[in-house]
Design a protein around this motif. Sequence first.
Motif, PDB file in Angstrom:
ATOM      1  N   LEU A 129       0.829  -1.202   0.000  1.00  0.00           N
ATOM      2  CA  LEU A 129       0.000   0.000   0.000  1.00  0.00           C
ATOM      3  C   LEU A 129       0.866   1.256   0.000  1.00  0.00           C
ATOM      4  O   LEU A 129       0.601   2.209  -0.752  1.00  0.00           O
ATOM      5  CB  LEU A 129      -0.935  -0.009   1.212  1.00  0.00           C
ATOM      6  CG  LEU A 129      -1.850   1.206   1.354  1.00  0.00           C
ATOM      7  CD1 LEU A 129      -2.774   1.348   0.148  1.00  0.00           C
ATOM      8  CD2 LEU A 129      -2.672   1.111   2.643  1.00  0.00           C
ATOM      9  N   LEU A 130       1.929   1.246   0.793  1.00  0.00           N
ATOM     10  CA  LEU A 130       2.829   2.407   0.831  1.00  0.00           C
ATOM     11  C   LEU A 130       3.496   2.632  -0.521  1.00  0.00           C
ATOM     12  O   LEU A 130       3.674   3.781  -0.955  1.00  0.00           O
ATOM     13  CB  LEU A 130       3.867   2.229   1.932  1.00  0.00           C
ATOM     14  CG  LEU A 130       3.394   2.514   3.374  1.00  0.00           C
ATOM     15  CD1 LEU A 130       4.467   2.107   4.375  1.00  0.00           C
ATOM     16  CD2 LEU A 130       3.023   3.977   3.549  1.00  0.00           C
ATOM     17  N   ASN A 131       3.887   1.551  -1.178  1.00  0.00           N
ATOM     18  CA  ASN A 131       4.507   1.685  -2.507  1.00  0.00           C
ATOM     19  C   ASN A 131       3.552   2.375  -3.484  1.00  0.00           C
ATOM     20  O   ASN A 131       3.954   3.232  -4.279  1.00  0.00           O
ATOM     21  CB  ASN A 131       4.913   0.316  -3.052  1.00  0.00           C
ATOM     22  CG  ASN A 131       6.093  -0.274  -2.289  1.00  0.00           C
ATOM     23  OD1 ASN A 131       6.884   0.471  -1.691  1.00  0.00           O
ATOM     24  ND2 ASN A 131       6.215  -1.592  -2.308  1.00  0.00           N
ATOM     25  N   GLU A 132       2.269   1.984  -3.442  1.00  0.00           N
ATOM     26  CA  GLU A 132       1.295   2.603  -4.333  1.00  0.00           C
ATOM     27  C   GLU A 132       1.119   4.084  -4.003  1.00  0.00           C
ATOM     28  O   GLU A 132       1.020   4.925  -4.910  1.00  0.00           O
ATOM     29  CB  GLU A 132      -0.062   1.885  -4.198  1.00  0.00           C
ATOM     30  CG  GLU A 132      -0.052   0.455  -4.700  1.00  0.00           C
ATOM     31  CD  GLU A 132      -1.384  -0.243  -4.468  1.00  0.00           C
ATOM     32  OE1 GLU A 132      -2.376   0.460  -4.128  1.00  0.00           O
ATOM     33  OE2 GLU A 132      -1.452  -1.476  -4.616  1.00  0.00           O
ATOM     34  N   ILE A 133       1.082   4.416  -2.720  1.00  0.00           N
ATOM     35  CA  ILE A 133       0.885   5.811  -2.313  1.00  0.00           C
ATOM     36  C   ILE A 133       2.100   6.651  -2.716  1.00  0.00           C
ATOM     37  O   ILE A 133       1.963   7.768  -3.248  1.00  0.00           O
ATOM     38  CB  ILE A 133       0.643   5.897  -0.795  1.00  0.00           C
ATOM     39  CG1 ILE A 133      -0.621   5.128  -0.395  1.00  0.00           C
ATOM     40  CG2 ILE A 133       0.537   7.353  -0.350  1.00  0.00           C
ATOM     41  CD1 ILE A 133      -1.876   5.596  -1.076  1.00  0.00           C
ATOM     42  N   ILE A 134       3.308   6.108  -2.489  1.00  0.00           N
ATOM     43  CA  ILE A 134       4.534   6.849  -2.861  1.00  0.00           C
ATOM     44  C   ILE A 134       4.577   7.102  -4.360  1.00  0.00           C
ATOM     45  O   ILE A 134       4.934   8.191  -4.821  1.00  0.00           O
ATOM     46  CB  ILE A 134       5.778   6.070  -2.395  1.00  0.00           C
ATOM     47  CG1 ILE A 134       5.851   6.086  -0.847  1.00  0.00           C
ATOM     48  CG2 ILE A 134       7.050   6.661  -2.992  1.00  0.00           C
ATOM     49  CD1 ILE A 134       6.924   5.185  -0.286  1.00  0.00           C
ATOM     50  N   GLU A 135       4.164   6.083  -5.120  1.00  0.00           N
ATOM     51  CA  GLU A 135       4.155   6.237  -6.578  1.00  0.00           C
ATOM     52  C   GLU A 135       3.184   7.332  -7.011  1.00  0.00           C
ATOM     53  O   GLU A 135       3.446   8.082  -7.960  1.00  0.00           O
ATOM     54  CB  GLU A 135       3.775   4.904  -7.220  1.00  0.00           C
ATOM     55  CG  GLU A 135       3.859   4.933  -8.747  1.00  0.00           C
ATOM     56  CD  GLU A 135       3.479   3.587  -9.348  1.00  0.00           C
ATOM     57  OE1 GLU A 135       3.355   3.508 -10.581  1.00  0.00           O
ATOM     58  OE2 GLU A 135       3.327   2.620  -8.570  1.00  0.00           O
ATOM     59  N   VAL A 149      12.064  13.129   2.446  1.00  0.00           N
ATOM     60  CA  VAL A 149      10.954  12.607   3.267  1.00  0.00           C
ATOM     61  C   VAL A 149      11.232  11.136   3.524  1.00  0.00           C
ATOM     62  O   VAL A 149      11.477  10.377   2.571  1.00  0.00           O
ATOM     63  CB  VAL A 149       9.589  12.791   2.568  1.00  0.00           C
ATOM     64  CG1 VAL A 149       8.489  12.088   3.361  1.00  0.00           C
ATOM     65  CG2 VAL A 149       9.267  14.268   2.401  1.00  0.00           C
ATOM     66  N   TRP A 150      11.190  10.778   4.817  1.00  0.00           N
ATOM     67  CA  TRP A 150      11.543   9.390   5.200  1.00  0.00           C
ATOM     68  C   TRP A 150      10.277   8.649   5.631  1.00  0.00           C
ATOM     69  O   TRP A 150       9.457   9.155   6.398  1.00  0.00           O
ATOM     70  CB  TRP A 150      12.549   9.434   6.342  1.00  0.00           C
ATOM     71  CG  TRP A 150      13.016   8.085   6.789  1.00  0.00           C
ATOM     72  CD1 TRP A 150      14.010   7.334   6.255  1.00  0.00           C
ATOM     73  CD2 TRP A 150      12.485   7.329   7.892  1.00  0.00           C
ATOM     74  NE1 TRP A 150      14.156   6.154   6.924  1.00  0.00           N
ATOM     75  CE2 TRP A 150      13.218   6.122   7.957  1.00  0.00           C
ATOM     76  CE3 TRP A 150      11.480   7.546   8.825  1.00  0.00           C
ATOM     77  CZ2 TRP A 150      12.980   5.155   8.919  1.00  0.00           C
ATOM     78  CZ3 TRP A 150      11.244   6.577   9.777  1.00  0.00           C
ATOM     79  CH2 TRP A 150      11.981   5.395   9.811  1.00  0.00           C
ATOM     80  N   VAL A 151      10.136   7.418   5.125  1.00  0.00           N
ATOM     81  CA  VAL A 151       8.987   6.559   5.466  1.00  0.00           C
ATOM     82  C   VAL A 151       9.538   5.256   6.021  1.00  0.00           C
ATOM     83  O   VAL A 151      10.390   4.614   5.379  1.00  0.00           O
ATOM     84  CB  VAL A 151       8.109   6.281   4.235  1.00  0.00           C
ATOM     85  CG1 VAL A 151       6.944   5.367   4.615  1.00  0.00           C
ATOM     86  CG2 VAL A 151       7.595   7.574   3.625  1.00  0.00           C
TER      87      VAL A 151
END
Length: 809
Positions: free
Chosen positions: A541-547, A598-600
């Motif tokens: 989910l995070l990968n999709e949001i970052i993209e 920005v760090w995640v």
Amino acid sequence: MIFKVSFASIQKSFSASVNFCRYPLIFALILLTSSCRFAVSPTLLAKDGVLDGSHLDFSKETVNLIGKWEFYWNDFINPNEVSPPNVSFLPVGVPWFSQVNEDGEDYPSFGYASYRLKIILPETGQSDDPYALLVPVLHSAYKIYANGKLVAENGKIGTSNDAHKPSFHTKIIPLLDVQKQVDLVIHISNFSHKYAGIHGIIRFGKLQNIMQVWNVYHSTSWIIMVFMGLLSVYHALVYLMNRAEKNALKMSFVYLGILILTSTLTETRVLFNLYSDDFCMPLFRFSRIGFILVLYFGGNLLFSLSQLRIFRKMQIFLKLYSLTFLLVALFTPNNHLALVSFYFEFLSVVFVLLGLISVSISLYFQRKESKLYFFSLLLAVIGGVIDVILITNPSIGYRPMGLFSLYFFIFPQTLGVTFGLVRVYKRSESISKELYKRKEALEKKVKARTAELEKANRWKANFVSLISHDLRSPLNSVNQILDVIDFSFSETSEEEKKKFLEICKTGVTQSIKMLEQLLDVSRFDAFGTKLMQTKFSVNELLNEIIESVEPLATLKGIRIQKETPIDGEIIADRTLIGEVFKNILTNSIKYSYLNSEVWVGVTYKGKWLSVEIRDRGLGMSEEQIHKLTGEENIKSTPGTAGERGTGLGLQLCMNILEAHFGKLRIKSVLGVGSSFEISLSKSTKSVLLVDDSGNFRSDLAEVMRRNQWIVIEAGNGEEALSHLARITPSLIITDLHMPGMNGISLIHEWEGRRNQNQKIPIILISSDAPLSGGNAFLEEEGLESIVSAYLSKMYKAEDLCQQIEMILV
């Protein structure tokens, strides 16, 4: 310990005994307190027309003139002459019609006669207070002579009905100049009453003592009359207060009838003494009306207890009988009224016996208040039997109870009606309290609902702004790239043009996808609309949001660094959680300095999965954080590149996390940057809770969530199946009784649809389920191999949750 148990057992047995015997105890108390009515005077009987009272102390006591008097039928003897030769002796205190003459024939009711009694007095030396007679009603006209002198006359005696005039007055007759003996001669004629002669008991003694006795009788009669009137009004008011208490209205008329009887039939004959002899027969008719009221309404009350059809028919017959009796009492000629009324009164005993049978049947079937009516009516019947014995045997010395035997019946009914009124009052009070509590609860709910509506309205306004905010950011990026291409189109290489076009295409695609997601988010509001929970990977989910936000970061030269050492999986609403990640990540980019980072990161912290987003930018003060996380509307601060925003996205994020029982922690330093930590439960214990009762479902869901369960709620079987198509929970809890598809149908439907590997424990719940031993029901339904347990909904939510977790261990 044994002593305590024994004492408790004794106390319980004693209470049960008192409860069982409460009515006999009440009536025994009434009987005891009424014993004064059995007033007894010295048992001194006249013999052959002579009563020897020479040994009595008349200064202290009075005497009843009972025993055998001289009796002369159809003869008014001369009071100054010696006794004629045709003398016979007849007991007084009973009517002459129940006696027989020397030939063995009964004396008729109508006729005339003389009574004579010689009273021997004590020697002188007693008080100088004169002697006196207390004379009750002697049916029905008389003259009294003492030592040859006429001392009293009541009505007009005569040898025929035409010459006779009845009177029902009672009198106190002083006897002056009486020293050693009193020669009493009483002439009586009767052509107007069934009971004739000296039917009552004459009392003899000193005038002062006679006055005291009379005052007691007279005061008692008035007290009873006032009391009966008040009780009649009281029961009428009870009926007006509660129309369901029809027995109270009947008792009101019964008391009215007893008031009439008390004022006309007791020894004091209150109404007869208040009016002249011209009103004698009208008052006699009036007394029959009182009898009819008691008969009709009292009988109605008793017949209605058994609730049997045969006694309903008896009520119709009683109505006809009472109406006929009323017409007889009002319109029968005077010379026939007494005789006809006597037979009607005598036949009324049949209804008393039928009433006793009705009450006995109601006692057998344990009808309401049946014990009360049975014991009171039984005592009234016993009192009536005792009266008959005392009237027919006046030599016993006790005075009859008269209407007091009827009081034994009516007073307990008043207690019953009063207790019923108290119960109604308590029930009304309880209902009033409950209504007041519900009113308060409703007011609180209205206030809470109003606050939620205001919150929802604010959220809807926020959501509109959020759509504008979230769509504007990527589209602005696309617009800026297109401006760059347009400005230097000829100088831009084909490779750069292609790259820019791909970025634009990606931005537009992301905007379309974002619009779809925002429309999905629109189903979430301030009331916590049902979550479409599934199990998903947080990293994916995070990968999709970052993209999706990368074009915005590229424009500002911001690099998004991701550290995900774990592959965290959670159960939640993927779309809504994605919106939280995207809003926070977008804001971090917005307020980060150009060419910063920005760090995640994703980590586990105890029972929580933590997603942290850190930026290097403007930062916030504590006051700004407080305002940002509050509900008040705030003015958005421009981003580092002048970007405008709503300042409302963070509030939506907090609402979404609250619905997931998640947390958001914000740390920030002005001019340095901010850190946003999102905590979500890492528990994979998920339960599909299916129940059509929203209150029960929400209570149990709240308890299970506190116990680290991910709860997916459904209101019926169809909704539950739609959830099962998206997610495989750890447990299914379903109610048995639901509209549409019930619990058993849901179980069978799921068993038919599930894959072979999808073996989910199922617990069936119902308000009909026993508190223990529900396996028998599962065996009857053939579910023992499918359903793990059948539990009762009567348990508290905490206890039910504990049982569920014990079953799954």
